[in-house]
Design a protein around this motif. Structure first.
Motif, PDB file in Angstrom:
ATOM      1  N   LYS A  31      -1.133  14.549   5.909  1.00  0.00           N
ATOM      2  CA  LYS A  31      -2.453  14.497   5.283  1.00  0.00           C
ATOM      3  C   LYS A  31      -2.492  13.323   4.327  1.00  0.00           C
ATOM      4  O   LYS A  31      -1.581  13.132   3.523  1.00  0.00           O
ATOM      5  N   VAL A  32      -3.548  12.534   4.420  1.00  0.00           N
ATOM      6  CA  VAL A  32      -3.608  11.313   3.628  1.00  0.00           C
ATOM      7  C   VAL A  32      -5.014  11.106   3.074  1.00  0.00           C
ATOM      8  O   VAL A  32      -6.010  11.288   3.777  1.00  0.00           O
ATOM      9  N   LYS A  33      -5.074  10.747   1.785  1.00  0.00           N
ATOM     10  CA  LYS A  33      -6.322  10.381   1.129  1.00  0.00           C
ATOM     11  C   LYS A  33      -6.453   8.861   1.196  1.00  0.00           C
ATOM     12  O   LYS A  33      -5.611   8.120   0.692  1.00  0.00           O
ATOM     13  N   LEU A  34      -7.514   8.393   1.840  1.00  0.00           N
ATOM     14  CA  LEU A  34      -7.668   6.972   2.091  1.00  0.00           C
ATOM     15  C   LEU A  34      -8.136   6.210   0.852  1.00  0.00           C
ATOM     16  O   LEU A  34      -8.842   6.758   0.010  1.00  0.00           O
ATOM     17  N   THR A  35      -7.742   4.957   0.769  1.00  0.00           N
ATOM     18  CA  THR A  35      -8.312   4.054  -0.222  1.00  0.00           C
ATOM     19  C   THR A  35      -9.687   3.599   0.278  1.00  0.00           C
ATOM     20  O   THR A  35     -10.062   3.818   1.432  1.00  0.00           O
ATOM     21  N   LYS A  36     -10.413   2.922  -0.599  1.00  0.00           N
ATOM     22  CA  LYS A  36     -11.719   2.388  -0.223  1.00  0.00           C
ATOM     23  C   LYS A  36     -11.590   1.427   0.955  1.00  0.00           C
ATOM     24  O   LYS A  36     -12.347   1.502   1.925  1.00  0.00           O
ATOM     25  N   GLN A  37     -10.609   0.516   0.861  1.00  0.00           N
ATOM     26  CA  GLN A  37     -10.419  -0.448   1.935  1.00  0.00           C
ATOM     27  C   GLN A  37     -10.104   0.228   3.255  1.00  0.00           C
ATOM     28  O   GLN A  37     -10.662  -0.111   4.301  1.00  0.00           O
ATOM     29  N   MET A  38      -9.197   1.242   3.219  1.00  0.00           N
ATOM     30  CA  MET A  38      -8.791   1.894   4.453  1.00  0.00           C
ATOM     31  C   MET A  38      -9.910   2.759   5.017  1.00  0.00           C
ATOM     32  O   MET A  38     -10.057   2.885   6.242  1.00  0.00           O
ATOM     33  N   ASP A  39     -10.706   3.360   4.148  1.00  0.00           N
ATOM     34  CA  ASP A  39     -11.863   4.138   4.602  1.00  0.00           C
ATOM     35  C   ASP A  39     -12.822   3.234   5.370  1.00  0.00           C
ATOM     36  O   ASP A  39     -13.317   3.596   6.453  1.00  0.00           O
ATOM     37  N   LYS A  40     -13.062   2.037   4.850  1.00  0.00           N
ATOM     38  CA  LYS A  40     -13.966   1.104   5.521  1.00  0.00           C
ATOM     39  C   LYS A  40     -13.421   0.680   6.879  1.00  0.00           C
ATOM     40  O   LYS A  40     -14.174   0.501   7.837  1.00  0.00           O
ATOM     41  N   LEU A  41     -12.104   0.521   6.970  1.00  0.00           N
ATOM     42  CA  LEU A  41     -11.505   0.050   8.204  1.00  0.00           C
ATOM     43  C   LEU A  41     -11.418   1.132   9.276  1.00  0.00           C
ATOM     44  O   LEU A  41     -11.535   0.846  10.473  1.00  0.00           O
ATOM     45  N   LEU A  42     -11.226   2.395   8.857  1.00  0.00           N
ATOM     46  CA  LEU A  42     -10.933   3.454   9.830  1.00  0.00           C
ATOM     47  C   LEU A  42     -12.088   4.413  10.106  1.00  0.00           C
ATOM     48  O   LEU A  42     -12.140   5.003  11.191  1.00  0.00           O
ATOM     49  N   MET A  43     -12.995   4.603   9.145  1.00  0.00           N
ATOM     50  CA  MET A  43     -13.929   5.725   9.256  1.00  0.00           C
ATOM     51  C   MET A  43     -15.291   5.362   9.860  1.00  0.00           C
ATOM     52  O   MET A  43     -16.085   6.248  10.148  1.00  0.00           O
ATOM     53  N   GLY A  81      -0.973   6.628  22.674  1.00  0.00           N
ATOM     54  CA  GLY A  81      -2.042   6.582  23.656  1.00  0.00           C
ATOM     55  C   GLY A  81      -3.342   7.138  23.124  1.00  0.00           C
ATOM     56  O   GLY A  81      -4.401   6.913  23.726  1.00  0.00           O
ATOM     57  N   SER A  82      -3.312   7.858  22.002  1.00  0.00           N
ATOM     58  CA  SER A  82      -4.541   8.403  21.436  1.00  0.00           C
ATOM     59  C   SER A  82      -5.367   7.281  20.814  1.00  0.00           C
ATOM     60  O   SER A  82      -4.819   6.329  20.245  1.00  0.00           O
ATOM     61  N   PRO A  83      -6.695   7.361  20.905  1.00  0.00           N
ATOM     62  CA  PRO A  83      -7.552   6.300  20.352  1.00  0.00           C
ATOM     63  C   PRO A  83      -7.307   6.046  18.866  1.00  0.00           C
ATOM     64  O   PRO A  83      -7.329   4.895  18.427  1.00  0.00           O
ATOM     65  N   ARG A  84      -7.066   7.109  18.089  1.00  0.00           N
ATOM     66  CA  ARG A  84      -6.859   6.921  16.649  1.00  0.00           C
ATOM     67  C   ARG A  84      -5.611   6.101  16.366  1.00  0.00           C
ATOM     68  O   ARG A  84      -5.627   5.220  15.501  1.00  0.00           O
ATOM     69  N   LEU A  85      -4.529   6.359  17.093  1.00  0.00           N
ATOM     70  CA  LEU A  85      -3.303   5.610  16.840  1.00  0.00           C
ATOM     71  C   LEU A  85      -3.492   4.137  17.194  1.00  0.00           C
ATOM     72  O   LEU A  85      -3.039   3.249  16.469  1.00  0.00           O
ATOM     73  N   HIS A  86      -4.184   3.858  18.287  1.00  0.00           N
ATOM     74  CA  HIS A  86      -4.414   2.468  18.654  1.00  0.00           C
ATOM     75  C   HIS A  86      -5.369   1.792  17.676  1.00  0.00           C
ATOM     76  O   HIS A  86      -5.252   0.591  17.415  1.00  0.00           O
ATOM     77  N   GLN A  87      -6.303   2.558  17.108  1.00  0.00           N
ATOM     78  CA  GLN A  87      -7.147   2.012  16.051  1.00  0.00           C
ATOM     79  C   GLN A  87      -6.299   1.604  14.848  1.00  0.00           C
ATOM     80  O   GLN A  87      -6.504   0.544  14.253  1.00  0.00           O
ATOM     81  N   MET A  95      -4.828  -6.390   9.047  1.00  0.00           N
ATOM     82  CA  MET A  95      -4.402  -6.485   7.662  1.00  0.00           C
ATOM     83  C   MET A  95      -3.242  -7.458   7.482  1.00  0.00           C
ATOM     84  O   MET A  95      -2.884  -7.814   6.365  1.00  0.00           O
ATOM     85  N   GLY A  96      -2.649  -7.869   8.572  1.00  0.00           N
ATOM     86  CA  GLY A  96      -1.502  -8.772   8.490  1.00  0.00           C
ATOM     87  C   GLY A  96      -0.294  -8.144   9.154  1.00  0.00           C
ATOM     88  O   GLY A  96       0.008  -6.971   8.966  1.00  0.00           O
TER      89      GLY A  96
END
Length: 267
Positions: A31-43, A81-87, A95-96
């Motif tokens: 379980k992970v609470k996202l940062t602002k940057q990561m929320d923008k990239l993933l959600m 192979g799951s879409p989330r992992l490839h995302q 990000m580098g």
């Protein structure tokens, strides 16, 4: 890529991105609470962020719960192979691809840290079917020791972005460029020893479809352009090939004596 390796990768990814890892009941969840940057990239919620930033409100970033066992209910099931992992793989690239981390040593350990080059590579086996796997390799840049399953090993260590107090780093004797070449040669030699039944089976399916194509046009002395196009399409569909792509890389300053012995292999 095994589920334990995926979990280690996600822990390392979110920790290095300064997200907060939240307590879970067992090792089959994360379980992970996202940062602002990561929320923008993933959600994928641009309208929310546009609204929040327009009115100057305090944002509430998303919390993600992953599960690594498809027998439990809570969380998003994640696997290779799951879409989330490839995302997440793609986000790591955006990000580098390169990081530098240092091991936090036990108090009784010597202060010297050795340079290690770590590469995570995605190997794709492609024909009319496709299979992917992740190879994680570490190479010590002093004596050339090579480790398979490097990402999994890193998950057992405490790593930080700054050199710990009272520690120093050893100078590499192997350049990063040479280290990359050694790892590439190792992966190539490993692939050469693998069974190739999948490629032989794809070639057999290719031959059958090509024979059907030839039979369909056998009455025509001069084959039309469509015949050549279909023949080329069959080659693109069935021809066996292996591609290797860099996912990410890093330079890690570690102390080999603290590793689990079964990870280390001389190459």
């Amino acid at each position: 890529m095994q589920q334990a390796e995926i979990r280690d990768f996600l822990i390392r990814f979110f920790s290095s991105s300064e997200c907060t890892l939240l307590p879970v009941d067992n090792q089959t969840q994360l379980k992970v609470k996202l940062t602002k940057q990561m929320d923008k990239l993933l959600m994928n919620r641009p309208f929310y962020w546009h609204y929040i930033e327009q009115i100057g409100a305090v944002p509430e970033t998303a919390t993600l719960t992953f599960r690594f066992d498809d027998q439990i209910d809570e969380g998003e099931f994640i696997h290779f192979g799951s879409p989330r992992l490839h995302q997440i793989f793609n986000t790591a690239e955006e990000m580098g691809r390169y990081i530098r981390l240092y091991q936090v040593l036990p108090s009784q350990a010597a202060p010297a840290l050795e340079p290690w080059l770590g590469l995570n590579m995605k190997v794709s086996y492609q024909c009319d079917l496709k299979k992917d796997r992740l190879i994680s390799i570490g190479l010590q840049l002093v004596n050339g020791v090579l480790i398979e399953g490097f990402q999994s090993m890193l998950g057992k260590l405490e790593l930080i972005q700054k050199l710990p107090d009272y520690c120093y780093t050893l100078s590499p004797l192997i350049t990063v460029k040479s280290g990359i070449q050694r790892i590439e040669r190792f992966i190539a030699s490993e692939l050469e020893t693998e069974p190739y039944e999948w490629a032989d089976q794809a070639s057999e399916r290719w031959k059958k479809d090509e024979d059907l194509l030839d039979a369909f046009y056998e009455q025509e002395e001069e084959k039309p352009d469509r015949y050549n196009q279909e023949k080329k399409a069959l080659e693109e569909q069935y021809k066996p090939r292996i591609t290797i792509r860099l996912v990410n890389a890093g330079l890690f300053y570690l102390q080999s004596s603290t590793f689990m012995p079964q990870f280390i292999k001389d190459r």
